[in-house]
Design an enzyme around this catalytic site. Structure first.
Site, PDB file in Angstrom:
ATOM      1  N   CYS A 130       0.811  -1.229   0.000  1.00 12.99           N
ATOM      2  CA  CYS A 130       0.000   0.000   0.000  1.00 12.99           C
ATOM      3  C   CYS A 130       0.837   1.267   0.000  1.00 12.99           C
ATOM      4  CB  CYS A 130      -0.967   0.007   1.179  1.00 12.99           C
ATOM      5  SG  CYS A 130      -0.249  -0.438   2.754  1.00 12.99           S
ATOM      6  N   HIS A 260      -2.633   6.470   3.934  1.00 10.61           N
ATOM      7  CA  HIS A 260      -1.189   6.706   3.929  1.00 10.61           C
ATOM      8  C   HIS A 260      -0.903   8.009   3.173  1.00 10.61           C
ATOM      9  CE1 HIS A 260      -0.527   2.889   5.657  1.00 10.61           C
ATOM     10  NE2 HIS A 260       0.051   2.239   4.668  1.00 10.61           N
TER      11      HIS A 260
HETATM   12  C1  2RA Z   1       1.834  -1.058   6.408  1.00 10.21           C
HETATM   13  N1  2RA Z   1       2.308  -1.126   4.056  1.00 10.21           N
HETATM   14  O1  2RA Z   1       1.376   0.069   6.276  1.00 10.21           O
HETATM   15  C2  2RA Z   1       2.066  -1.911   5.232  1.00 10.21           C
HETATM   16  C3  2RA Z   1       0.914  -2.843   5.069  1.00 10.21           C
HETATM   17  N2  2RA Z   1       1.039  -3.683   3.961  1.00 10.21           N
HETATM   18  O2  2RA Z   1       2.109  -1.555   7.486  1.00 10.21           O
END
Ligand code: 2RA
Length: 353
Positions: A130, A260
């Site tokens: 991600c 994110h």
């Molecule tokens: C996280 N990218 O944010 C990782 C999850 N796949 O922990």
């Protein structure tokens, strides 16, 4: 009767978002949808497109007759079961880290390399991590126009990247510090968490996340790097098709539940202005440009969570670096960062048949 879709991991954090995505599509190409999970979750009933489906326990037979099987499960479960699904005739679209760097498995972001779905000798297609995925629609569009050469990234990753246990932990920590005047220093967060019975050893994060930021995500790799930082490097190279792309990443966990963010410093072969970059973003359907800081307009996780697009703002021409842009990206890590991209790959597979 259309093709058969299976969702493995239907009851997890990403699987639940996947069900929402399938329910929210105006139309789907599927004749049948099967929900699959561990034996512990089997028997649960979940409504998909108006039909109540019973979650089936993971077993080889559940893949019989399946055209596309999407996996939202831990690496070791995918490593074992995606090849079983493929051997039974399904195309496995896997959201774990088990196959992403396998040269016989394409790593796909439909806006960037949709054609790669066709070249899948193992019958498996991988969905990126991600963190990488959250910036790919924006970066891929810029790369097509200006030729990406170097990438320096800092991530601001949400708790839900660590799954349901990450979400639960952040809420528990916030409850432990909520409503208290902790003074100008913000109090002793570790002490407040311990007093609430929240031992650090029980956390999916290596330090308190409430009232804090944690410069770590993933597992320990050589020379001080985290697995998450190496994924940004390796996966960006593979998706963009630039094997020698120079990449350096620092991955940080922040007290955000979902979405994110990344601060991106991107160096291009050709000169690029802010106006040109704005035009490229405006032309990319899955990117939304929010870039008017004088009016307080820029993307933030709180504003973009729940949405499908990648949001981009703070686009600047780097003052001391030629052919270089700095910008800020936010993307819902459970939607485009995980479930949505996996689902888009699944639709791409049946559309390309
Ligand atoms: C996280 N990218 O944010 C990782 C999850 N796949 O922990």
């Amino acid at each position: 009767t259309g093709p058969v879709l299976a969702l493995v991991g239907a009851t997890g954090a990403v699987g639940s978002v996947m069900v929402d995505i399938i329910n929210g599509r105006p139309e789907v190409p599927w004749g049948e949808i099967r929900l699959i999970a561990s034996a512990r979750s089997a028997g649960k009933r979940i409504t998909v497109r108006g039909q109540e489906l019973t979650v089936q326990a993971l077993a080889p037979e559940v893949f019989d007759g399946v055209d596309v099987a999407m996996f939202d499960v831990p690496d070791e479960v995918s490593a074992q079961w995606a090849p079983i699904a493929a051997a039974r005739g399904a195309v496995a679209v896997d959201n774990s880290g088990a196959f992403r760097m396998d040269p016989d498995v394409p790593l796909v972001v439909p806006e960037v390399n949709a054609d790669a779905v066709a070249d899948r000798p193992r019958g498996i297609i991988a969905n990126p991590n991600c963190t990488t995925l959250s910036m790919m629609a924006a970066l891929g569009a810029l790369h097509r126009e200006f030729g990406l050469r170097e990438l320096v990234v800092a991530s601001y990753q949400a708790a839900s990247g660590a799954g349901q246990s990450g979400i639960d932990r952040l809420y528990a920590e916030l409850a432990a510090v909520a409503g208290k005047d902790l003074g100008v220093r913000g109090g002793d967060v570790r002490e407040a968490l311990a007093a609430a019975g929240l031992g650090q050893a029980d956390s999916p994060f290596p330090a308190p996340l409430a009232l804090n930021v944690v410069p770590w995500a993933g597992s320990v790799k050589d020379d001080g790097w985290s697995s998450e930082e190496l994924k940004v490097r390796n996966e960006s190279r593979k998706i963009l098709g630039i094997p020698d792309l120079k990449v350096s990443a620092t991955c940080v966990r922040v007290p955000v539940v979902t979405t994110h963010s990344l601060s991106v410093h991107a160096v291009f072969d050709r000169e690029v202005t802010v106006a040109q970059a704005h035009a490229v973003f405006a032309a990319q359907p899955s990117v939304v440009l929010v870039d008017d800081p004088a009016q307080g307009r820029f993307p933030t996780p709180a504003d973009v969570v729940g949405g499908d697009p990648t949001y981009v703002g703070r686009v600047r021409q780097a003052l001391d670096f030629p052919n270089t842009l700095d910008f800020f990206v936010c993307g819902d890590n459970l939607r485009k960062g995980a479930a949505l991209n996996t689902y888009e790959i699944a639709e791409q597979v049946v559309a390309a048949r």
